[in-house]
Write an enzyme that holds these catalytic residues in place. Structure first.
Site, PDB file in Angstrom:
ATOM      1  N   HIS A  37     -42.518  16.724 108.560  1.00  0.00           N
ATOM      2  CA  HIS A  37     -41.480  16.494 107.548  1.00  0.00           C
ATOM      3  C   HIS A  37     -40.218  17.306 107.880  1.00  0.00           C
ATOM      4  O   HIS A  37     -39.099  16.800 107.774  1.00  0.00           O
ATOM      5  CB  HIS A  37     -41.965  16.957 106.159  1.00  0.00           C
ATOM      6  N   LYS A  86     -52.284   9.876  90.983  1.00  0.00           N
ATOM      7  CA  LYS A  86     -52.673  10.311  92.328  1.00  0.00           C
ATOM      8  C   LYS A  86     -52.956  11.813  92.280  1.00  0.00           C
ATOM      9  O   LYS A  86     -52.092  12.594  91.882  1.00  0.00           O
ATOM     10  CB  LYS A  86     -51.523  10.011  93.300  1.00  0.00           C
ATOM     11  N   SER A 124     -50.040  15.190 106.234  1.00  0.00           N
ATOM     12  CA  SER A 124     -50.496  16.141 105.210  1.00  0.00           C
ATOM     13  C   SER A 124     -51.992  16.001 104.982  1.00  0.00           C
ATOM     14  O   SER A 124     -52.679  16.987 104.721  1.00  0.00           O
ATOM     15  CB  SER A 124     -49.742  15.908 103.896  1.00  0.00           C
ATOM     16  N   ARG A 180     -44.265   7.255 112.184  1.00  0.00           N
ATOM     17  CA  ARG A 180     -45.115   7.835 113.215  1.00  0.00           C
ATOM     18  C   ARG A 180     -45.673   6.704 114.083  1.00  0.00           C
ATOM     19  O   ARG A 180     -45.120   6.355 115.082  1.00  0.00           O
ATOM     20  CB  ARG A 180     -46.233   8.658 112.579  1.00  0.00           C
TER      21      ARG A 180
HETATM   22  P1  ADP Z   1     -46.126   9.423 101.220  1.00  0.00           P
HETATM   23  O1  ADP Z   1     -47.344   9.569 100.359  1.00  0.00           O
HETATM   24  O2  ADP Z   1     -44.931   8.898 100.486  1.00  0.00           O
HETATM   25  O3  ADP Z   1     -46.347   8.703 102.525  1.00  0.00           O
HETATM   26  P2  ADP Z   1     -45.886  11.821 102.840  1.00  0.00           P
HETATM   27  O4  ADP Z   1     -45.570  13.211 102.400  1.00  0.00           O
HETATM   28  O5  ADP Z   1     -47.179  11.582 103.525  1.00  0.00           O
HETATM   29  O6  ADP Z   1     -45.728  10.944 101.548  1.00  0.00           O
HETATM   30  O7  ADP Z   1     -44.741  11.292 103.801  1.00  0.00           O
HETATM   31  C1  ADP Z   1     -43.400  11.265 103.377  1.00  0.00           C
HETATM   32  C2  ADP Z   1     -42.558  10.644 104.478  1.00  0.00           C
HETATM   33  O8  ADP Z   1     -42.584  11.480 105.625  1.00  0.00           O
HETATM   34  C3  ADP Z   1     -43.055   9.271 104.956  1.00  0.00           C
HETATM   35  O9  ADP Z   1     -41.928   8.488 105.316  1.00  0.00           O
HETATM   36  C4  ADP Z   1     -43.848   9.609 106.196  1.00  0.00           C
HETATM   37  O10 ADP Z   1     -43.900   8.514 107.106  1.00  0.00           O
HETATM   38  C5  ADP Z   1     -43.029  10.741 106.751  1.00  0.00           C
HETATM   39  N1  ADP Z   1     -43.820  11.624 107.575  1.00  0.00           N
HETATM   40  C6  ADP Z   1     -44.985  12.236 107.274  1.00  0.00           C
HETATM   41  N2  ADP Z   1     -45.434  12.970 108.313  1.00  0.00           N
HETATM   42  C7  ADP Z   1     -44.535  12.797 109.322  1.00  0.00           C
HETATM   43  C8  ADP Z   1     -44.438  13.252 110.685  1.00  0.00           C
HETATM   44  N3  ADP Z   1     -45.375  14.009 111.232  1.00  0.00           N
HETATM   45  N4  ADP Z   1     -43.368  12.877 111.398  1.00  0.00           N
HETATM   46  C9  ADP Z   1     -42.420  12.061 110.871  1.00  0.00           C
HETATM   47  N5  ADP Z   1     -42.453  11.585 109.605  1.00  0.00           N
HETATM   48  C10 ADP Z   1     -43.499  11.936 108.838  1.00  0.00           C
END
Ligand code: ADP
Length: 166
Positions: free
Chosen positions: A20, A44, A135, A96
């Protein structure tokens, strides 16, 4: 005068990872204001409360490079509606693997349909060093007592240890 460009970066951020942070640092160069929005969906269940997720995002972005202003908040409901309320023109998402595209593309198209003020989605590809991070993987490793330094910052690692005391 040019209109201020504002994007919303929505997500669960449960917790914020190096993936992130990589995206945030790069996106700051693209927008005048980047509003990081923690999705707080009562249906959630998350490991961290929305306040904890916001607090970690605030602290871990404090020393990031990039010039755009960072804003933070938690929100419930539709991302497109939230973005409209904020006056943001863009939704930012990270990509990703192919699985992300399959999920994100219909979401982006429906957000464009739903939004009344022409909101569109901007995708940034994950960084080469951080594309494997999610995450959910981080929570799993933390629960198993594994090493987390490649995935999260020391402060987030400490917060995770607090959730899974050994
Ligand atoms: P959500 O539940 O909305 O997917 P996340 O916190 O998992 O929430 O992800 C938020 C955003 O960050 C999403 O667009 C996800 O694709 C992006 N994201 C998560 N991890 C990575 C990463 N390692 N590299 C690039 N983008 C990421």
């Amino acid at each position: 005068m040019r209109e201020e460009s504002k994007a919303v970066y929505p997500g669960s951020f449960d917790p914020v990872t190096r993936g992130h942070l990589e995206v945030i640092e790069r996106a700051r160069e693209l927008f005048d204001v980047l509003h990081i929005a923690v999705a707080s969906n009562p249906d959630k269940s998350c490991l961290f409360t929305s306040e904890e997720r916001l607090e970690l995002l605030r602290s871990e972005t404090a020393d990031l490079g990039g010039s755009g202003v960072l804003e933070f908040s938690a929100f419930e409901g539709l991302t497109a509606s939230f973005a409209s309320e904020l006056g943001a023109r863009w939704i930012l998402r990270g990509l990703r693997a192919a699985a992300d595209t399959a999920y994100e593309l219909p979401m982006a198209l429906s957000n464009r349909r739903c939004a009344q003020s022409g909101i569109d989605t901007v995708f940034l590809p994950a960084g080469a060093e951080t594309s494997f991070i999610s995450s959910s993987l981080v929570r799993e490793i933390a629960a198993g007592g594994g090493r987390l330094e490649a995935f999260v910052t020391p402060r987030v690692e400490e917060a995770l240890r607090g959730k899974f005391p050994s």
